[in-house]
Write an enzyme that holds these catalytic residues in place. Sequence first.
Site, PDB file in Angstrom:
ATOM      1  N   SER A   1      79.493  -9.215  84.131  1.00 41.20           N
ATOM      2  CA  SER A   1      79.887  -8.209  85.125  1.00 41.20           C
ATOM      3  C   SER A   1      80.146  -8.826  86.494  1.00 41.20           C
ATOM      4  O   SER A   1      80.911  -8.268  87.282  1.00 41.20           O
ATOM      5  CB  SER A   1      78.803  -7.136  85.249  1.00 41.20           C
ATOM      6  OG  SER A   1      78.768  -6.358  84.080  1.00 41.20           O
TER       7      SER A   1
ATOM      8  N   ASP B   1      84.632  -3.072  83.489  1.00 41.20           N
ATOM      9  CA  ASP B   1      84.661  -4.508  83.770  1.00 41.20           C
ATOM     10  C   ASP B   1      84.840  -5.318  82.485  1.00 41.20           C
ATOM     11  O   ASP B   1      85.359  -6.418  82.498  1.00 41.20           O
ATOM     12  CB  ASP B   1      83.418  -4.946  84.552  1.00 41.20           C
ATOM     13  CG  ASP B   1      82.124  -4.429  83.954  1.00 41.20           C
ATOM     14  OD1 ASP B   1      82.145  -3.646  82.973  1.00 41.20           O
ATOM     15  OD2 ASP B   1      81.054  -4.813  84.473  1.00 41.20           O
TER      16      ASP B   1
ATOM     17  N   HIS C   1      74.211  -2.644  75.390  1.00 46.30           N
ATOM     18  CA  HIS C   1      73.434  -3.867  75.105  1.00 46.30           C
ATOM     19  C   HIS C   1      72.284  -3.533  74.156  1.00 46.30           C
ATOM     20  O   HIS C   1      71.956  -4.308  73.264  1.00 46.30           O
ATOM     21  CB  HIS C   1      72.829  -4.438  76.391  1.00 46.30           C
ATOM     22  CG  HIS C   1      73.762  -5.290  77.181  1.00 46.30           C
ATOM     23  ND1 HIS C   1      74.187  -6.535  76.767  1.00 46.30           N
ATOM     24  CD2 HIS C   1      74.361  -5.075  78.379  1.00 46.30           C
ATOM     25  CE1 HIS C   1      75.003  -7.042  77.683  1.00 46.30           C
ATOM     26  NE2 HIS C   1      75.126  -6.184  78.666  1.00 46.30           N
TER      27      HIS C   1
HETATM   28 MG    MG Z   1      77.485  -3.058  86.553  1.00 42.57          MG
HETATM   29 ZN    ZN Z   2      76.381  -6.125  80.331  1.00 39.01          ZN
END
Ligand code: MG
Ligand code: ZN
Length: 329
Positions: free
Chosen positions: A45, A265, A227
Amino acid sequence: MIGDGTGLAQISAGFYRNNQKFSLESFPVIGFQKTYSANNLITDSAAAATAIASGQKTNNSVLGQDVNGKPCKTILEEASDNGLATGMVVTSSIQHATPGGFIAHRIARNLYEEITLDLLNSNIDFFIGGGKQYFDRRESDDKNLLDSLKYKGFNVYNYFNDDLNKVKPDPSSKFAFFTADNQPLPAFQGRDYLPQAAKIAADYLKLRSNKGFFLMVEGSQIDWTCHANQVEPMYSELQDFNLTIEKVLQFAEKNGETLVIVTADHETGGLGLNGGTARVLNPKFTTNGHTAAMVPVFAFGPKSELFRGIYENTALYYKMRTAFGFSEN
Ligand code: MG
Ligand code: ZN
C-alpha cells in the site's frame, strides 16, 4: 477515494451482497490501472499510495520518495501550494501507508512517529482517522504533538470526549478528529463514522478555500479483512465504503464542480467468486497477501473522461494534475 485491497471481485461481492446495487454503478467513466511497484510485481500500500499521490513508481514500503530516496511532491501538497484546501479521512490510523503516501516522505511505512512529524509539518487543513498515540504518547521523544497541532491552528477532537456527529467544524480553523488511539475498530464491531466523516470533510473543505479542494477518503480496512480471508467482515467494510461513496456522490451531484475518483491501491486475497447464488455467494481467497491484478478506476464529474482506458497507477497523479489545471512542474 481508495478502497484498500478492493479489486473487481470485492466490488462484485459487495454488489451481489447489497441486493445487486452498488454506488459505483452511477459512475459514467471506468478505467483500469496497473498496480505493480518499482521492485515487485505485487505492490504494497505504501508504494501504491506513492504512485497514485506522486506519479512515482517506488519500492514497496517506501512513502513519498522515488527509488533513489528523493522526496517527491504529492498531489495533496501541490493542491495546498496552489491555495486549495486539503484533507484526508480514513478508517486506519492517519499515519498508515495509504494516507502516509499523500503527506509523508520516509524510507519505511512503519516509521509512524516520523510520519506524524511529516503530517504536522504539512499544510493539511482537515483530517479524521486513528493514530492519536503517535501524537501524545511518543516513544522517540517526549513531545505532546497534540499541543503542536493546536499551535498550528487545529481544533483537535477525539473519540473519547467528542461525538463526530455533533462537532461542527469551523472552516476558519484547521480540524483534526482522532477516531482511535491506534487503529479504529472494524466495521463489523460497530465502526460506522466514514460516510458521515466524508460528508463533513467535503462540506468543510468547500468552505475552507474558494479555489477548491483535494480530499482523500480511504476505506482502509477492506484490505485487512481480505488479508484475514474473512468474508463477513469484508462485506461490512465494503458496505461502509459503499455508503461513503453514496455520500460523496450526493455532495458532487449537488455541487456540480467536484470530480470524484474511486479506485483501489491493489487487490488483496486473490478473491474468487465461485458460484452460489446472488444472495449466498461462495467467495474463496487464494492468498493472505496482495495480488498483481489490475484494479478498476471509476470517475464522476468534470474531467472524468480523463480516467478512461488502461494505464499505470502513476498516471492517476498526472490525470488529477490535469483535472486541477496545475501548471507543468
Ligand atoms: Mg490503506
Ligand atoms: Zn494489504
